[in-house]
Design an enzyme around this catalytic site. Structure first.
Site, PDB file in Angstrom:
ATOM      1  CB  SER A 293      40.013  44.197  42.660  1.00 42.12           C
ATOM      2  OG  SER A 293      39.101  43.644  41.746  1.00 42.12           O
TER       3      SER A 293
ATOM      4  CB  SER B 271      36.623  42.264  44.098  1.00 41.28           C
ATOM      5  OG  SER B 271      38.035  42.076  44.175  1.00 41.28           O
TER       6      SER B 271
ATOM      7  CE  LYS C  14      39.849  41.352  47.325  1.00 39.78           C
ATOM      8  NZ  LYS C  14      40.219  41.742  45.942  1.00 39.78           N
TER       9      LYS C  14
END
Length: 508
Positions: free
Chosen positions: A179, A155, A80
């Site tokens: 997330s 997210s 990420k």
């Protein structure tokens, strides 16, 4: 398209060890997949081709010499883009950090480098991890591989979409209010939020420091256990890092039984507002666990009803503090205003251009909550509610071994559907937020496809602090029973994904 990409990380590890495939072949297969489909998905913000292949070549050379390697050596991974990586861009999905190269590696990145796992690249996210749909990225939204008109969750939608689309067998995400777990539910993948402090946060760009946690994104429970054991453990560089050993997570995932375990159904996370198809798949999972010898009991956590409100005071407050350094003077891309140049005007121009609407909204909310005269009424009260939620968990775990709920109240909604209604977007995290407020570990695994829309449903398991192994024990058993019912993994129920194709309707 190579069939290698359809294998789990554990299967790929076995093939590499047996010499059935080389790490270079395996890495190239995933890079080819990214090149073929990511133009439609936008899961990756940066593809790390040269370094990934170089690491893979090192693995092959070491293996040919008979050197001892980590079981995941040669298995590719995506990261990420909130986790800093030396030599690769780290943007946090924001124009504020566009083009920034970190001078150091996050602790989790250092560990995957030491294990010689080829890093395929950095994945998309809501800007500074603020969002539930990955639509708030400054570099465009990520699309759900199951249906390109739908969001992949957020997210960390980029990491989940990359794993679901067979662009990567493993990925790292961060979970502040869901997330990792919520995108897992939306994309039919497995997402784990470890116990707070169980995995080092050093090198994860902070949004809300008391809530953020790095964890694995995978396609199987066993794969999550393998990655979790690698990245977990004490880190002196992280003041919140636990000194506890990571635990026998892989062993727990291989136990194969839940007989005698007490599993609590959270009354407050299974009622009004939940999609019919979500409730149906949740009940099917409960029946399977009951049939496997687990005792299913209902428990009440009354203060969970206030978790969303408390979270959306605590998180913006901490975010406003953490993001204050991005001013164009100390950190962040500098924007010079027209006319007279003062520090105040530079800060204003930089933040206006560098931050998106959702980040600005949360900074304003958090700054207000922390301001003189309002601190006790808002932030202080939210922290008191947080304590009550922790007590609810303590009371529940005195009666049961693990808790279970749907991961999200609905399946993946359409792109743009909730952008103009922030409150509706925030409500999507109602089931995942309590775990972050209390620091307990949580795991989401695929529970099936909702009858209404054919999209994945997630099942969430929660365990006491430091008892992450229980999640893997129960999760692996439930996963096995569900796959026996379906005739294979959930992702195989979408032929276009399993066969290396995507549904392109609605793609731009």
């Amino acid at each position: 398209m190579s069939e290698l990409i359809n294998n789990s990380a554990a299967e790929l590890s076995g093939k590499l060890a047996a010499g059935e495939v080389t790490a270079v072949e395996l890495t190239q297969a995933h890079l080819d997949r990214i090149a073929a489909v990511d133009g439609s998905i936008n899961a990756f913000l940066h593809v790390n081709t040269d370094e990934a292949l170089a690491v893979a070549a090192e693995v092959d050379a070491a293996r040919s010499k008979g050197e001892e390697l980590h079981p995941l050596a040669g298995v590719p991974i995506a990261v990420k883009d909130l986790i800093v990586t030396k030599g690769q861009p780290t943007t946090a999905g924001s124009r504020m950090l566009d083009g920034w190269l970190s001078p150091y590696d996050a602790t989790v990145v250092r560990k995957i480098r030491a294990a010689k796992m080829p890093m395929l690249g950095k994945t998309n996210l809501d800007e500074f991890a603020m969002g539930s749909s990955t639509e708030h990225s400054a570099f465009g939204p990520t699309r759900n591989p199951w249906n390109l008109d739908r969001i992949p969750g957020g997210s960390g939608g980029g990491s989940a979409a990359a794993v679901a689309a067979f662009e990567a067998p493993l990925a790292l995400g961060t979970d502040t209010g869901g997330s990792i777990r919520q995108p897992g539910a939306m994309t039919g993948t497995v997402g784990v939020k470890p116990t707070y402090g169980g995995v080092s946060r050093y090198g994860a760009i902070a949004m809300a420091s008391s809530l953020d946690q790095i964890g694995p994104v995978t396609r199987t429970v066993l794969d999550s256990a393998l990655l979790h054991e690698l990245i977990g453990g004490h880190d002196p560089a992280d003041s919140t890092s636990l000194t506890d050993p990571v635990g026998p997570l892989v062993e727990a995932a291989k136990m194969g039984n839940v007989s005698g375990l007490r599993i609590g159904v959270i009354k407050e996370l299974n009622g009004e507002g939940y999609q019919d198809g979500v409730r149906e798949k949740f009940q099917e999972s409960l029946e399977l666990l009951r049939g496997a010898g687990a005792e299913i009991v209902e428990v009440s956590c009354p203060n969970f009803d206030h978790a969303l409100g408390a979270y959306y005071l605590i998180m913006p407050s901490e975010a406003s503090s953490n993001l204050a350094k991005y001013d164009g003077v100390r950190f962040g891309n500098r924007v010079l205003p027209e006319g007279q140049t003062t520090i105040e005007r530079v800060m204003g121009a930089t933040r206006e251009a560098g931050f998106g609407d959702e980040v600005k909204r949360r900074i304003i909310l958090g700054t207000y909550a922390l301001s003189a005269g309002y601190y006790d009424a808002y932030y202080g009260s939210a922290q008191k509610v947080r304590t009550l939620i922790q007590r609810d968990f303590d009371a529940a775990f005195s009666k049961v071994d693990v808790l279970i709920s749907p991961t999200a109240p609905t399946t993946a909604f359409k792109l743009g559907e909730k952008l103009e209604d922030p409150l509706a977007m925030y409500l999507n995290d109602v089931a995942t937020i309590p775990a972050n407020l209390a620091g307990v570990p949580g795991l989401s695994l695929p529970g099936g496809l909702a009858e209404e829309d054919g999209l994945p449903v997630g099942i969430q398991l929660l365990a006491p602090v430091r008892e992450d192994a229980r999640l893997y024990r129960v999760g692996a058993v439930l996963e096995t029973m569900l796959e026996e019912k379906w005739g294979g993994p959930l992702l195989a129920q979408a032929p276009e994904l399993a066969e290396g194709r995507l549904q392109t309707e609605g793609a731009k």
